[in-house]
Design an enzyme around this catalytic site. Sequence first.
Site, PDB file in Angstrom:
ATOM      1  CG  PHE A  13      51.058  29.558  42.880  1.00 33.22           C
ATOM      2  CD1 PHE A  13      52.093  29.016  42.113  1.00 33.22           C
ATOM      3  CD2 PHE A  13      51.382  30.557  43.803  1.00 33.22           C
ATOM      4  CE1 PHE A  13      53.402  29.453  42.275  1.00 33.22           C
ATOM      5  CE2 PHE A  13      52.680  30.999  43.965  1.00 33.22           C
ATOM      6  CZ  PHE A  13      53.690  30.445  43.210  1.00 33.22           C
ATOM      7  CG  ASN A  34      35.748  26.426  45.360  1.00 32.12           C
ATOM      8  OD1 ASN A  34      36.931  26.704  45.192  1.00 32.12           O
ATOM      9  ND2 ASN A  34      34.871  27.290  45.820  1.00 32.12           N
ATOM     10  CB  THR A  37      41.543  31.450  42.506  1.00 30.32           C
ATOM     11  OG1 THR A  37      41.854  30.700  43.688  1.00 30.32           O
ATOM     12  CG2 THR A  37      40.641  32.617  42.872  1.00 30.32           C
ATOM     13  N   GLY A  38      41.725  28.223  41.367  1.00 23.70           N
ATOM     14  CA  GLY A  38      42.696  27.196  40.960  1.00 23.70           C
ATOM     15  C   GLY A  38      42.400  26.701  39.553  1.00 23.70           C
ATOM     16  CB  THR A  93      37.190  30.838  52.128  1.00 21.66           C
ATOM     17  OG1 THR A  93      36.275  30.769  51.035  1.00 21.66           O
ATOM     18  CG2 THR A  93      38.262  29.788  51.950  1.00 21.66           C
ATOM     19  CB  ALA A 115      47.869  28.912  53.925  1.00 20.18           C
ATOM     20  CE1 TYR A 146      44.379  36.277  51.093  1.00 22.46           C
ATOM     21  CE2 TYR A 146      46.059  37.859  51.751  1.00 22.46           C
ATOM     22  CZ  TYR A 146      45.709  36.596  51.310  1.00 22.46           C
ATOM     23  OH  TYR A 146      46.692  35.645  51.097  1.00 22.46           O
ATOM     24  CB  THR A 176      55.136  32.287  47.346  1.00 20.51           C
ATOM     25  OG1 THR A 176      55.357  32.360  48.760  1.00 20.51           O
ATOM     26  CG2 THR A 176      55.720  30.991  46.831  1.00 20.51           C
TER      27      THR A 176
END
Length: 322
Positions: A13, A34, A37-38, A93, A115, A146, A176
Amino acid sequence: MAKRALVAGGGGFLGSHLCELLLSKGYEVVALDNFVTGRRANIENALKLGLKLVEADISKNFKVEGRFDEIYNLASPASPVDFKKMPIFILDTASAGHRNLLEIGREQKARVLFASSSEAYGDAEVHPQHEGYFGNVNPVGARGCYDEAKRFGEALSMAFHRQHGVETRLARIFNTYGPRMRPDDGRIIPNFFTQALKKQALTIYGDGSQTRSFCFVTDLARSLFMLMQSSEVMPVNCGNPTERTVLEMATIVNKMTGNTAGIRNLPLPENDPKVRRPDTAKLERVTGWKPEVSLEDGLAKAYEYFKMELKRNPSIEATVFQ
Ligand code: NAD
Ligand code: UDP
């Protein structure tokens, strides 16, 4: 010669909007993703504009050709549904994955932006949150994978900066929203629009008095770019300081969409932060950034997007916990 940027998580996103911004500024851009989730659809437009794609998991061995001036690490699953499904992957990750990118930064003398997230503050006891606040995080709670991944990523960036002189940047991103969010990712904006478009009651966890501050995605992408250009190494909040309660957001969305099904209260998830608003004084001072898109205009754009998504796939449902 054109500057070159590597955007890890470029198929997501935020990442896809950032790729488009960088292309519009004349950068050569490589997205590294990869697609855990995209979605490929996110970068269809950017690929036509010259974006290159490398499909790989940043926490494994991978190869990306050429040298980079700027590396943006936006790769990470980011929604509460992902925290349940893949907590170990999230930790890998931000640790092994982020380290791989920092090593490239070290080798190539490239800047590396991580990020991070407002989740680094956890269930904050200081409001609004400023960068000097160390946070109130439960490392073993449902969000621990997380929150601690983000805190570790920040610590790793600082270690590479202090030990190897890498030009690191830390963006603590607040909520966001906008086009390309996954309609079923369980976050408030996708849930409310998906439910409203299906004429369902909007699910409110708890009594809806908890607050969030919502930033439109193009404003956020711009803040990441501006932070990268600055010389600030320590964390900087990125987000819009306009704060709303969850109940207010539900009322706005129901009104905007003409949904008369109202709201439905459900129990509050564990460790759900009660308040959240970025203190953006530092971002404004070090970059000159200001938000350009009002909540009203941003929500109107998001509404159009979710309408299209539901038209394309009418079987999509909001993801509701419990
Ligand atoms: P997203 O899930 O849409 O994007 C993340 C992208 O990273 C996806 O394309 C995914 O496939 C990719 N990815 C994940 N792990 C990877 C790996 N190991 N290797 C390669 N690619 C990988 O999420 P988003 O909302 O766009 O978030 C982007 C970044 O911003 C994340 O790091 C997230 O933690 C951070 N962030 C987002 C928000 C928000 O409100 N959206 C708030 C705070 C922080
Ligand atoms: N929320 C809600 N109903 C939903 C989805 C979310 O009331 O259907 C609440 C959630 O409990 C939280 C806020 O909205 O207080 C923002 O949730 P989101 O998952 O979007 O972001 P985060 O909690 O990570 O800030």
